[in-house]
Design a protein around this motif. Structure first.
Motif, mmCIF file in Angstrom:
data_model
loop_
_atom_site.group_PDB
_atom_site.id
_atom_site.type_symbol
_atom_site.label_atom_id
_atom_site.label_comp_id
_atom_site.label_asym_id
_atom_site.label_seq_id
_atom_site.Cartn_x
_atom_site.Cartn_y
_atom_site.Cartn_z
ATOM 1 N N TYR A 1 0.821 -1.208 0.000
ATOM 2 C CA TYR A 1 0.000 0.000 0.000
ATOM 3 C C TYR A 1 0.858 1.262 0.000
ATOM 4 O O TYR A 1 2.045 1.235 0.305
ATOM 5 C CB TYR A 1 -0.908 0.035 1.232
ATOM 6 C CG TYR A 1 -1.978 -1.035 1.258
ATOM 7 C CD1 TYR A 1 -2.153 -1.920 0.196
ATOM 8 C CD2 TYR A 1 -2.822 -1.172 2.353
ATOM 9 C CE1 TYR A 1 -3.126 -2.898 0.226
ATOM 10 C CE2 TYR A 1 -3.801 -2.153 2.400
ATOM 11 C CZ TYR A 1 -3.942 -3.014 1.333
ATOM 12 O OH TYR A 1 -4.900 -3.982 1.366
ATOM 13 N N GLU A 2 0.206 2.384 -0.317
ATOM 14 C CA GLU A 2 0.812 3.699 -0.162
ATOM 15 C C GLU A 2 0.030 4.455 0.905
ATOM 16 O O GLU A 2 -1.012 3.992 1.379
ATOM 17 C CB GLU A 2 0.790 4.449 -1.501
ATOM 18 C CG GLU A 2 1.678 3.794 -2.554
ATOM 19 C CD GLU A 2 1.704 4.593 -3.849
ATOM 20 O OE1 GLU A 2 1.177 5.738 -3.870
ATOM 21 O OE2 GLU A 2 2.243 4.075 -4.840
ATOM 22 N N HIS A 3 0.525 5.635 1.244
ATOM 23 C CA HIS A 3 -0.098 6.371 2.360
ATOM 24 C C HIS A 3 -1.558 6.690 2.092
ATOM 25 O O HIS A 3 -2.377 6.731 3.004
ATOM 26 C CB HIS A 3 0.690 7.654 2.653
ATOM 27 C CG HIS A 3 0.616 8.667 1.552
ATOM 28 N ND1 HIS A 3 -0.245 9.729 1.597
ATOM 29 C CD2 HIS A 3 1.271 8.760 0.370
ATOM 30 C CE1 HIS A 3 -0.094 10.454 0.496
ATOM 31 N NE2 HIS A 3 0.816 9.891 -0.260
ATOM 32 N N LYS A 4 -1.921 6.893 0.835
ATOM 33 C CA LYS A 4 -3.299 7.289 0.546
ATOM 34 C C LYS A 4 -4.291 6.169 0.857
ATOM 35 O O LYS A 4 -5.444 6.435 1.191
ATOM 36 C CB LYS A 4 -3.437 7.739 -0.899
ATOM 37 C CG LYS A 4 -3.084 6.721 -1.950
ATOM 38 C CD LYS A 4 -3.279 7.316 -3.351
ATOM 39 C CE LYS A 4 -2.950 6.301 -4.453
ATOM 40 N NZ LYS A 4 -1.509 6.028 -4.509
ATOM 41 N N GLU A 5 -3.857 4.912 0.753
ATOM 42 C CA GLU A 5 -4.744 3.793 1.115
ATOM 43 C C GLU A 5 -4.910 3.682 2.636
ATOM 44 O O GLU A 5 -5.928 3.202 3.127
ATOM 45 C CB GLU A 5 -4.204 2.463 0.578
ATOM 46 C CG GLU A 5 -4.484 2.214 -0.892
ATOM 47 C CD GLU A 5 -3.392 2.758 -1.792
ATOM 48 O OE1 GLU A 5 -3.695 3.137 -2.934
ATOM 49 O OE2 GLU A 5 -2.230 2.822 -1.334
ATOM 50 N N LEU A 6 -3.894 4.121 3.393
ATOM 51 C CA LEU A 6 -3.910 3.958 4.847
ATOM 52 C C LEU A 6 -4.509 5.147 5.589
ATOM 53 O O LEU A 6 -5.017 4.999 6.705
ATOM 54 C CB LEU A 6 -2.474 3.737 5.357
ATOM 55 C CG LEU A 6 -1.769 2.461 4.898
ATOM 56 C CD1 LEU A 6 -0.287 2.534 5.269
ATOM 57 C CD2 LEU A 6 -2.394 1.238 5.544
ATOM 58 N N ALA A 7 -4.427 6.340 4.982
ATOM 59 C CA ALA A 7 -4.666 7.589 5.705
ATOM 60 C C ALA A 7 -5.944 7.573 6.544
ATOM 61 O O ALA A 7 -5.916 7.856 7.756
ATOM 62 C CB ALA A 7 -4.693 8.758 4.710
ATOM 63 N N GLN A 8 -7.099 7.251 5.958
ATOM 64 C CA GLN A 8 -8.361 7.378 6.702
ATOM 65 C C GLN A 8 -8.516 6.338 7.811
ATOM 66 O O GLN A 8 -9.354 6.491 8.709
ATOM 67 C CB GLN A 8 -9.546 7.285 5.731
ATOM 68 C CG GLN A 8 -9.784 5.890 5.166
ATOM 69 C CD GLN A 8 -10.964 5.863 4.212
ATOM 70 O OE1 GLN A 8 -10.799 5.959 3.000
ATOM 71 N NE2 GLN A 8 -12.160 5.742 4.758
ATOM 72 N N PHE A 9 -7.688 5.283 7.754
ATOM 73 C CA PHE A 9 -7.823 4.209 8.749
ATOM 74 C C PHE A 9 -6.778 4.298 9.863
ATOM 75 O O PHE A 9 -6.770 3.459 10.767
ATOM 76 C CB PHE A 9 -7.698 2.840 8.057
ATOM 77 C CG PHE A 9 -8.726 2.620 6.984
ATOM 78 C CD1 PHE A 9 -10.051 2.341 7.323
ATOM 79 C CD2 PHE A 9 -8.382 2.718 5.645
ATOM 80 C CE1 PHE A 9 -11.000 2.135 6.331
ATOM 81 C CE2 PHE A 9 -9.327 2.526 4.655
ATOM 82 C CZ PHE A 9 -10.649 2.237 4.991
#
Length: 824
Positions: free
Chosen positions: A240-248
């Motif tokens: 993953y990259e940060h954009k996939e993780l950000a909201q979680f």
């Protein structure tokens, strides 16, 4: 069958669907069509076969599918008019019912044209989802997970079925499977877990579904479910990259913090810390721009807010979980370590100076500074050095060990240790070598001294080496006069620590120049007998092997001259005495020393290496040591990982293998011819296969004519190690065969085919690869063997190991197509 018109062939196909014939009989019946010189005729044959497959709803046997896969794969290399019909057949194979998943995975594994298979589009994914839905058989699930893993990793078009593919696989997460007793299939929970994890973490497109699922599953009371969820999260972070993780991130951190703070399980804690580190590393890779939020800073704020204040309350139970979380975060990337160090180090230094939990404090400090750039630590340089030198003066062993690790970390960074700091560090390390008896402390001293000596040799040359030399030779090495036994033991222990430290710091040429004479003097001292004692009388294999390696390393680096020649001569006489005595209890130890010193001299072209290798040759016919001596030639010819390599500054001359072979191949042939049939001849064959296998291919091709009779003889040797080594040596040569090999085809084919049914899987695989390579020989030379080879390959095609069946199918396909227009 003879020529067929189109209509009778269609009737034949209908009869096949009714169970009157097998698919392989249809392939055979289509032989003239499939091998016609006219592309259109071959295309009609393939079209008919594919049409039958599309209409056939019965199960195919594994052997039938493997033959069809190899056939279709080969047809893709044929004329372009045939390709659409090949795709039709492949689609038919893929569309088989789930009971044939093993066939489908064989197809995908063997398929060398993924772009063609991807051309089936999202329909393939939809069909796969429908097939897998509701499956419970662990055999089929394992195959389904492997196929799904290929789909997500290799860029197949998921279309609008992304969520469906995730749902149909994630419903099994986390895996809860206990194999029945005496399960004949041998499927384990670990296999299923890893296969499913590869699917779920295979694409960032699953992130929006998977991350909430992981947070949910971490609430489970089942430890294995928690560990699986945490390990899956760790695997996600590499994709993953940060954009996939950000909201979680808030939800993920809350779950991770809870697992590390509250768990009583080391497995859960370890998996949680690994997940924190992998998340931090993933977020550190994010690219900052003016309109994006720095996800790493958001995450680090959460971590520092919940952990930093616990470090100032060392009596509470959360200090170590907090410390571990900060360590996992800071070691994940330079960016994270900068942030954590700047926030945490000032309070840690203040805490140490106030003498509050000093051991814990310095241990945490060490874990945080390991990956921190010197630009962050420069502001704390003086304080850190003061803390380290203070801790080295303590009597607490754990504190000493930790402070040396901190010292090593500081020494790796440019500018953090001034010259005066290095000199003070060397004084402390020398004192600990001479005074500290704790073996853990001694090991830490040796490691620290070795690391710092590579970077700061001058201080070790001027301060440590003279002091250690003085201690080593301060008194006679033998027990003597009025000293008590305990004093003698203590003195000997100090000397051993001095020798170990001296060897450890001998990494730079300037240090080696100072230390080697001392170490050689120790080894050859008439008073100690250290080397011969350890390598020739110890009963422990690791002890006598390590001592032999140490001695060999020093011999390799010693200056040429009379002293070295005399040393080798004395050693050879001593070893020969032991080896020539059948009743000697230390023959194996003496042989080990002979082998390593032979390698040390061979690498540097020393003239006396011949005397030692001749001794090795003479041992090939020894009843007790013959097999060890034969395997020893593998050690002589291969690269050594720990000693006697260029990385350890050994004297290694170019082309030493070729030189050894040129000087000794005739001795091997003579020894083989003179040896008595049986085990003694086997030793010479094993030695030969090890030597030839380590030669460059060009040298193998040049020397093969003279050695071919022996190599062919080696194929009949009962030793399976010799068989594998010889086949591995022959296989690359067969791809571009010299004329000498062609004259020996009868023997070569016969002996290689015999090994395709060997009880050892490695031998079966290597022999099948050689059979495959033999198909590259000139067609007129190998056509007489075609029928014989095809008959012999029937057995490995039904082998119980899939990898063997795969090699057999590839080899059979090449031999089957010999002489056909669509063949080579």
């Amino acid at each position: 069958m003879h020529k067929y018109s189109e209509m009778p062939l269609i009737f034949f196909a209908l009869e096949l669907k009714a169970g009157q014939f097998t698919i392989l009989q249809l392939v055979e019946a289509l032989g003239l069509h499939l091998t016609s010189s006219q592309p259109q005729t071959r295309a009609r044959g393939v079209q008919l076969l594919s049409s039958v497959l599309q209409e056939c709803h019965g199960d195919l046997t594994e052997r039938e599918v493997e033959v069809l896969i190899v056939f279709y794969e080969n047809r893709l290399k044929d004329h372009y008019v045939i390709t659409p019909h090949v795709i039709q057949g492949l689609k038919a194979l893929v569309s088989l019912k789930l009971s044939n998943l093993c066939h489908v995975v064989t197809l995908i594994d063997s398929f060398s044209h993924p772009t063609e298979l991807k051309g089936l589009g999202a329909d393939f994914v939809f069909g796969f989802v429908q097939s897998v839905d509701g499956e419970r058989d662990p055999r089929n699930l394992l195959l389904a997970f492997r196929i799904a893993g290929k789909i997500v990793r290799e860029g197949y078009d998921l279309g609008k079925f992304t969520e469906e593919l995730f749902e149909v696989t994630s419903c099994y997460f986390p895996i809860d499977f206990s194999p029945p007793p005496n399960d004949p299939h041998g499927i384990t929970q670990e296999e299923l877990v890893l296969a499913l994890r590869a699917v779920l973490t295979g694409t960032p497109r699953f992130a929006e579904f998977l991350l909430p699922l992981i947070i949910e599953k971490l609430d489970s009371d089942v430890q294995s479910a928690k560990v699986d969820s945490l390990q899956t999260l760790t695997a996600c972070a590499s994709v993953y990259e940060h954009k996939e993780l950000a909201q979680f991130l808030p939800g993920l951190w809350a779950s991770l913090r809870r697992e590390v703070f509250q768990t009583a399980s080391e497995r859960v804690e370890s998996a949680g810390l690994a997940a924190v580190g992998s998340l931090t590393a993933c977020l550190s890779r994010s690219v900052l721009n003016s309109d994006s939020e720095d996800s790493l800073n958001v995450f680090l704020e959460l971590v520092l807010k919940d952990c930093q204040h616990h470090l100032c309350e060392p009596d509470l139970k959360l200090v170590w979980p907090s410390a571990k979380l900060l360590q996992a975060t800071s070691t994940a990337s330079y960016r994270a370590s900068h942030r954590v160090a700047a926030a945490v180090l000032p309070s840690l230094i203040e805490q140490y100076n106030s003498r509050t939990q000093v051991s814990h404090t310095i241990q945490l400090g060490r874990s945080i500074i390991v990956n921190v750039d010197e630009s962050v630590l420069l502001d704390f340089r003086q304080s850190l050095c003061s803390v380290v030198f203070s801790a080295l003066s303590e009597s607490n062993a754990d504190l000493q060990i930790t402070s040396m690790r901190v010292l090593t970390a500081l020494g790796q960074q440019t500018g953090l240790l001034l010259e005066s700091d290095v000199e003070l560090a060397v004084d402390h390390l020398t004192r600990l070598i001479l005074e500290e008896e704790d073996p853990k402390v001694s090991l830490a001293v040796v490691e620290c001294a070795g690391a710092l000596a590579r970077l700061h040799p001058a201080a070790f040359i001027s301060k440590m080496v003279p002091r250690l030399k003085e201690e080593i030779f301060s008194e006679p090495m033998a027990q003597g006069d009025s000293a008590t036994q305990s004093q003698e033991h203590s003195q000997q222990a100090v000397r051993q620590r001095c020798v170990a430290a001296l060897a450890a710091v001998s990494s730079r040429p300037s240090l080696v120049q100072e230390s080697t004479p001392v170490l050689l003097q120790v080894l050859t001292s008439a008073h100690t007998g250290m080397c011969h004692c350890h390598s020739c009388t110890s009963d422990h294999p690791l002890s006598y092997t390590s001592a032999a390696k140490c001695y060999a390393g020093l011999v390799n680096k010693s200056p040429a001259g009379e002293a070295l020649d005399s040393l080798i001569d004395r050693m050879l006489k001593r070893i020969s005495t032991e080896l020539d005595s059948a009743s000697s209890p230390v023959r194996t130890q003496a042989f080990t020393l002979l082998l390593w010193v032979s390698k040390a001299l061979l690498l540097r072209y020393h003239p006396l290496s011949t005397a030692l290798t001749d001794k090795l040759f003479s041992l090939l016919s020894d009843p007790e040591l013959g097999s060890l001596a034969a395997d020893g030639f593998s050690l002589l010819m291969s690269d050594s990982q720990d000693v006697l390599n260029r990385g350890s500054h050994a004297d290694v001359r170019i082309m030493y293998r070729q030189r050894f072979f040129t000087e000794n191949s005739a001795k091997l042939v003579e020894g083989f011819n003179a040896a008595v049939q049986g085990t003694k001849k086997s030793g010479y064959l094993k030695a030969l296969s090890h030597i030839v296998n380590n030669l460059p291919r060009q040298v193998q091709l040049t020397e093969l004519p003279a050695l071919l009779p022996l190599l062919l003889e080696a194929l009949s040797c009962p030793d399976q190690g010799v068989q594998v080594s010889t086949l591995s040596c022959l296989q690359p040569v067969l791809l571009d065969p010299p004329s000498t090999l062609i004259t020996q085809l009868e023997v070569l084919v016969g002996r290689t085919l015999a090994l395709t049914t060997s009880p050892t899987m490695k031998v079966r695989i290597a022999s099948l690869r050689c059979i495959h390579a033999l198909s590259r020989f000139p067609e007129h030379e190998i056509m007489p063997f075609r029928a014989r080879v095809l008959r012999a390959l029937a057995a490995p095609l039904d082998d119980h190991k899939r990898v063997v069946r795969s090699e057999a199918a590839v080899a059979r396909n090449e031999w089957f197509l010999l002489g056909s227009p669509g063949g080579r």
